[in-house]
Motif scaffolding. Structure first.
Motif, PDB file in Angstrom:
ATOM      1  N   ALA A 214     -38.358 -52.943   7.984  1.00  0.00           N
ATOM      2  CA  ALA A 214     -37.029 -52.850   7.361  1.00  0.00           C
ATOM      3  C   ALA A 214     -36.654 -54.183   6.714  1.00  0.00           C
ATOM      4  CB  ALA A 214     -35.997 -52.449   8.412  1.00  0.00           C
ATOM      5  N   MET A 215     -36.881 -55.285   7.448  1.00  0.00           N
ATOM      6  CA  MET A 215     -36.510 -56.598   6.913  1.00  0.00           C
ATOM      7  C   MET A 215     -37.452 -57.029   5.778  1.00  0.00           C
ATOM      8  SD  MET A 215     -35.132 -58.837  10.119  1.00  0.00           S
ATOM      9  CE  MET A 215     -33.370 -58.931  10.448  1.00  0.00           C
ATOM     10  N   THR A 216     -38.710 -56.591   5.870  1.00  0.00           N
ATOM     11  CA  THR A 216     -39.651 -56.924   4.786  1.00  0.00           C
ATOM     12  C   THR A 216     -39.176 -56.293   3.479  1.00  0.00           C
ATOM     13  OG1 THR A 216     -41.492 -57.116   6.311  1.00  0.00           O
ATOM     14  CG2 THR A 216     -42.071 -56.714   4.031  1.00  0.00           C
ATOM     15  N   ASP A 217     -38.706 -55.053   3.539  1.00  0.00           N
ATOM     16  CA  ASP A 217     -38.163 -54.419   2.321  1.00  0.00           C
ATOM     17  C   ASP A 217     -37.029 -55.257   1.735  1.00  0.00           C
ATOM     18  OD1 ASP A 217     -39.813 -52.242   2.628  1.00  0.00           O
ATOM     19  OD2 ASP A 217     -38.258 -50.873   3.313  1.00  0.00           O
ATOM     20  N   ALA A 218     -36.121 -55.709   2.632  1.00  0.00           N
ATOM     21  CA  ALA A 218     -34.958 -56.481   2.163  1.00  0.00           C
ATOM     22  C   ALA A 218     -35.418 -57.760   1.470  1.00  0.00           C
ATOM     23  CB  ALA A 218     -34.042 -56.804   3.340  1.00  0.00           C
TER      24      ALA A 218
END
Ligand SMILES: Cc1cc2nc3c(=O)[nH]c(=O)nc-3n(C[C@H](O)[C@H](O)[C@H](O)COP(=O)(O)OP(=O)(O)OC[C@H]3O[C@@H](n4cnc5c(N)ncnc54)[C@H](O)[C@@H]3O)c2cc1C
Length: 398
Positions: free
Chosen positions: A307-311
């Motif tokens: 999830a944070m990688t997408d952000a």
């Protein structure tokens, strides 16, 4: 009767989970005006992912948030797999460690940091109602709150609203499903004395257990079960004390703590393991990130990481191209081009693991031992896998 409020922003993010909160921080740092909404009034959900991989921790350090997180998190020294009492795999985190932190701790601290910037507004207690379309392009959203409804004009809408994403549903996006066969039952148990700061998978005769330290003094314990199998598990252990006995055999160091923590099936929270991958992550004016675009299984602590990688990747693309271009699907779709194969590869890895973990008896022990010793002996294979799992090559453009 609710009042209606009309507001305007550059980017409207739906969902204040790890993906939405981190993206908010990254965009306001670029001077972009952000409105973040969430349907909940607080961050108190007890069971959520708690492990953040070293590559993401490194990015958080650069954002200076880590100093605030350090006080309420547990640094993790290693990830290990125990098979019937035998250590079959261990990966020791080196310079950069992963951390276990409750989302109810990290999200308020990140919100506090975002609130220090004048370009940011947060509206809790607001549920997404509609996407506003103009000539096929998303131009904003409307929300329903307790006392007021919002009508938000935005250049870009980001759906970071998790596995039951309303943005995803309103866009009518189709998903591919990785066929996981297991679900997980979660419970928090007091942390026994001398428990090490490891993430552990313990394989036993009847399945496997996931054990993660949870700040300040708990262990988050996951018990695998057949898909939708809470009922079957209840039949198998018709008295809860039988389940406690089974767990005590597999985790003898936690004997008393297990007895104290478990008195009824109600003490457990079931998580349906899903591996979804949306076919279309963006359209003009809108993009999905995090669990709203894809979910992953619990193996190798990847939910928050993905999830944070997408952000981070979306923020990098906006910095590189400018927001004016990054409202066009021709540019937005590049996030999916980059990330879809990575998430699909993770699904494959997790499915292979799940298959190995579900093999019973001597045959299973042998197959796993072969696989893990091959992996541990092959430096290149090991490094590639570690790099992927720990998000080692993740960078934030400045
Ligand atoms: C029990 C459990 C255990 C887990 N264990 C792990 C683990 O060990 N390791 C790991 O890495 N991951 C784990 N995960 C997965 C991990 O929690 C998620 O992958 C991660 O939180 C995804 O982040 P996200 O920001 O994409 O979505 P979420 O964290 O789901 O956040 C979405 C946000 O959107 C809000 N929202 C939803 N719908 C609306 C709407 N209509 N309007 C407004 N707001 C809305 C929600 O309130 C929520 O705050 C676990 C998940 C669960 C449920």
């Amino acid at each position: 009767m609710n009042t209606n409020k009309k507001i305007k922003t550059d980017v409207c993010i739906v969902g204040a989970g790890p993906a939405g909160m981190l993206l908010s921080k990254l965009l306001i740092d670029q001077g972009i005006k952000v409105i973040l909404i969430d349907k909940e009034s607080d961050f108190e959900k007890e069971f959520r992912g708690e492990f953040i991989q070293p590559g993401v921790v490194n990015i958080l350090k650069g954002l200076k948030i880590y100093e605030r997180l350090e006080r309420v998190s547990i640094p993790i020294d290693s990830y290990r797999i125990m098979d019937h009492g035998e250590k079959v795999l261990e990966y020791k985190f080196q310079d950069e460690k992963g951390i276990c932190i409750r989302q109810s701790k990290i999200l308020p601290l990140m919100l506090e940091q975002c609130n220090e910037n004048g370009n940011f507004d947060f509206y809790p207690n607001h549920r997404l109602e509609t996407l506003k379309f103009e000539a096929g392009t998303v131009k904003g959203i409307t929300t329903k709150g307790d006392a007021e409804n919002l009508d938000i004009d935005a250049k870009l809408v980001v759906g970071a609203d998790g596995r039951t994403s309303g943005v995803n549903r309103l866009l009518g996006v189709q998903s591919n499903q990785a066929k996981f066969t297991m679900d997980v039952l979660w419970i928090k148990v007091d942390r026994p004395k001398n428990w090490e700061n490891n993430i552990e998978l313990r394989i036993h005769d009847e399945g496997y257990l996931v054990l993660l330290p949870s700040y300040p003094n708990k262990i988050q314990l996951g018990i695998d079960m057949e898909k939708g199998g809470a009922e079957k598990l209840r039949e198998k252990y018709n008295d809860i004390s039988e389940l406690v006995e089974m767990l005590q055999k597999v985790i003898p160091e936690m004997k008393d703590e297990l007895k104290d923590a478990i008195s009824s099936w109600k003490d457990f929270t079931p998580l349906s393991v899903s591996g979804s991958l949306s076919e279309e992550w963006s359209k003009d004016g809108v993009i999905l990130i995090g669990d709203a675009a894809h979910t992953v299984g619990p193996i190798a602590g990847q939910g928050i990481n993905q999830a944070m990688t997408d952000a981070i990747e979306l923020s990098n693309m906006i910095l590189e191209n400018g927001l004016e271009k990054m409202i066009l699907n021709s540019h937005l779709s590049k996030l999916q081009d980059k990330r879809y194969p990575e998430v699909a590869a993770l699904h494959t890895l997790q499915l292979t693991q799940e298959k190995l973990l579900s093999m019973k008896g001597e045959e299973g022990i042998l197959a796993r031992s072969k696989m893990y010793s091959k992996l541990m002996k092959n430096e290149q294979m090991k490094n590639n896998l570690q790099k992927k799992i720990t998000a080692a090559s993740l960078t934030l453009k400045e």
